[in-house]
Scaffold this active site. Structure first.
Site, PDB file in Angstrom:
ATOM      1  N   ARG A  17       0.857  -1.180   0.000  1.00 46.71           N
ATOM      2  CA  ARG A  17       0.000   0.000   0.000  1.00 46.71           C
ATOM      3  C   ARG A  17       0.898   1.236   0.000  1.00 46.71           C
ATOM      4  O   ARG A  17       2.037   1.191   0.467  1.00 46.71           O
ATOM      5  CB  ARG A  17      -0.903   0.021   1.234  1.00 46.71           C
ATOM      6  N   LYS A  36      -2.359  -2.608   7.934  1.00 47.45           N
ATOM      7  CA  LYS A  36      -3.465  -2.122   8.744  1.00 47.45           C
ATOM      8  C   LYS A  36      -3.490  -2.822  10.096  1.00 47.45           C
ATOM      9  O   LYS A  36      -3.194  -4.008  10.203  1.00 47.45           O
ATOM     10  CB  LYS A  36      -4.791  -2.363   8.000  1.00 47.45           C
TER      11      LYS A  36
END
Length: 308
Positions: free
Chosen positions: A156, A180
């Site tokens: 990401r 995350k």
């Protein structure tokens, strides 16, 4: 005269605001959703929470998708959000002992159709990577390394710009990515990405280092600080423009392309899940839809009896 259901809605909204501290915009969304639910119950002459049945909830869900004189038709996402609001209300009424069972438990919010991620063909990816490093400057070296890393690891954008030097193991050709929820994973670095990183770190990064900032970040901006997500996005869009790629391109496009190209090449979906850092393989399986579509396209054009 206020009905028992209306009082329950009022108390629930107060609970969300005072006890759970939800934002004002969120409370307004709940209020709007539950106002429509109250209108539905009023039209059915239902004023007592204990009189609401599972069939009433299913009928209400159907009404969201058809609309009426006073209410517009809701799309799948809006209808799902409204049902979530109603389910929250009923769970609250159960906790407050206003009802003896949750009639919404078996009614599932509508699921939006799976949106196929947009992956770029390999030739577009290669053109973007070449365009990023074309000028041969310090920043061009950084930009090429950044984009090679994004496509080569499927990271990401937040994971890439968040990298510190200690997260790279170029001898072992791996990188530690922090995803995350603080989850970490080690991902291999391909030879192209490794070569670009070595070139940037040995020849260019030192020119960006600032004694005043002294940042441990891998990717630095022109002032020596950590490169921001917005700046990294700009790096990609400029490279895509120089490469003549007209499709909408974002850092997530490189992540989508990474996953799709791996699956096209025969990688197991659970391996791709680990590389992407997905908690569930279900999230990764949307990429298999892309490869199925590709197979269908090839079949339709290649098999003599695929179409009439």
């Amino acid at each position: 005269m206020t009905t028992d259901v209306e009082r329950a809605v009022h108390d629930y909204l107060s609970h969300l605001s005072v006890e759970r501290g939800l934002a004002d915009n969120t409370i307004r969304s709940y209020r709007r959703d539950l106002r429509r639910y109250l209108d539905f119950l009023a039209a059915a002459a239902i004023t007592d929470p204990t009189a609401i049945t599972e069939n009433d909830i299913s009928t209400f869900l159907g009404s969201l998708r058809t609309g009426d004189v006073d209410h517009t038709v809701l799309g799948t996402a809006s209808a799902a959000r409204t049902i979530v609001s109603v389910r929250g209300l009923h769970r609250f009424m159960l906790r407050e002992q206003l009802v003896t069972n949750d009639v919404t438990a078996a009614v599932k919010p509508p699921r939006p159709a799976a949106r196929l991620p947009k992956a770029l063909p390999l030739e577009d990816i290669e053109a973007i990577l070449e365009a990023a490093g074309a000028p041969g400057t310090t920043l061009a070296s950084r930009d090429r390394a950044l984009l090679e890393l994004l496509y080569g690891t499927g990271s990401r954008i937040s994971e890439a710009v968040g990298l510190d030097l200690d997260d790279l193991d170029l001898e072992d050709s791996t990188v530690l990515l922090r995803g995350k929820g603080g989850k970490q994973r080690i991902v291999p670095i391909g030879s192209y990405a490794r070569a670009s990183l070595v070139d940037y770190l040995t020849a260019s990064r030192a020119a960006l280092v600032s004694a005043r900032v002294n940042s441990p970040a891998v990717f630095l901006n022109a002032r020596g600080g950590r490169l921001s997500r917005q700046s990294a996005w700009t790096v990609l869009t400029r490279a895509a423009k120089r490469a003549g790629v007209t499709a909408d391109v974002s850092p997530h496009t490189l992540r989508h392309s990474f996953a799709t190209h791996l699956l096209d090449g025969g990688a197991d979906v659970r391996v791709v899940q680990e590389l992407l850092g997905h908690a569930s393989v279900t999230t990764t399986q949307i990429y298999t839809l892309v490869t199925v579509e590709k197979l269908r396209e090839i079949y339709a054009t290649a098999h003599p009896r695929a179409t009439r």
